[in-house]
Design a protein around this motif. Structure first.
Motif, PDB file in Angstrom:
ATOM      1  N   LEU A   1       0.835  -1.201   0.000  1.00 30.25           N
ATOM      2  CA  LEU A   1       0.000   0.000   0.000  1.00 30.25           C
ATOM      3  C   LEU A   1       0.870   1.251   0.000  1.00 30.25           C
TER       4      LEU A   1
ATOM      5  N   THR B   1      -3.482   0.828  -5.628  1.00 28.59           N
ATOM      6  CA  THR B   1      -3.717   1.369  -4.283  1.00 28.59           C
ATOM      7  C   THR B   1      -5.172   1.169  -3.877  1.00 28.59           C
TER       8      THR B   1
ATOM      9  N   GLY C   1       0.760   3.671  -3.152  1.00 25.48           N
ATOM     10  CA  GLY C   1       0.097   4.930  -2.822  1.00 25.48           C
ATOM     11  C   GLY C   1       0.990   6.148  -2.922  1.00 25.48           C
TER      12      GLY C   1
END
Length: 120
Positions: free
Chosen positions: A40, A77, A44
């Motif tokens: 993540l 993401t 991200g």
């Protein structure tokens, strides 16, 4: 620089800050796999990095390629956020805003890529 590009640049930066904070929260939680938090964090934060690279692109093709990578990272993401929610590792109310923002970023990047391809 087009206004939409500036907006997505700032939005992706703000989004990355929120992702970093979520990952810091996840690191403190027991039972959250480190690999998931790392994935993540990687996807991200790379959205904005690729947007910045696109804006410094050497050609229209380079711009489109970097924005397309950014869109892929945004989609990834969104996947990780949905997975966190579905597995109940994070409560929906904690990440609902992030999920909405990730979806909007995907839509904006899709629009930017399509427009750039049409103008090529």
């Amino acid at each position: 620089m087009m206004n939409a590009e500036f907006d997505i640049s700032q939005r992706s930066f703000d989004f990355a800050v929120r992702i970093v904070k979520l990952c810091q929260f996840l690191e403190k939680q027991s039972g959250v796999p480190r690999t998931l938090a790392n994935q993540l964090l990687r996807s991200g934060t790379s959205i904005g990095a690729n947007i910045e690279e696109a804006q410094a692109g050497q050609s229209k093709a380079d711009f489109i390629a970097k924005m397309s990578i950014s869109r892929k990272e945004a989609r990834e993401t969104l996947y990780w956020i949905k997975l966190l929610e579905a597995t109940e590792l994070v409560t929906s109310d904690k990440i609902e805003g992030l999920k909405t923002e990730a979806d909007e970023v995907v839509r904006i990047l899709t629009s930017i890529v399509k427009t750039a391809q049409q103008r090529k």
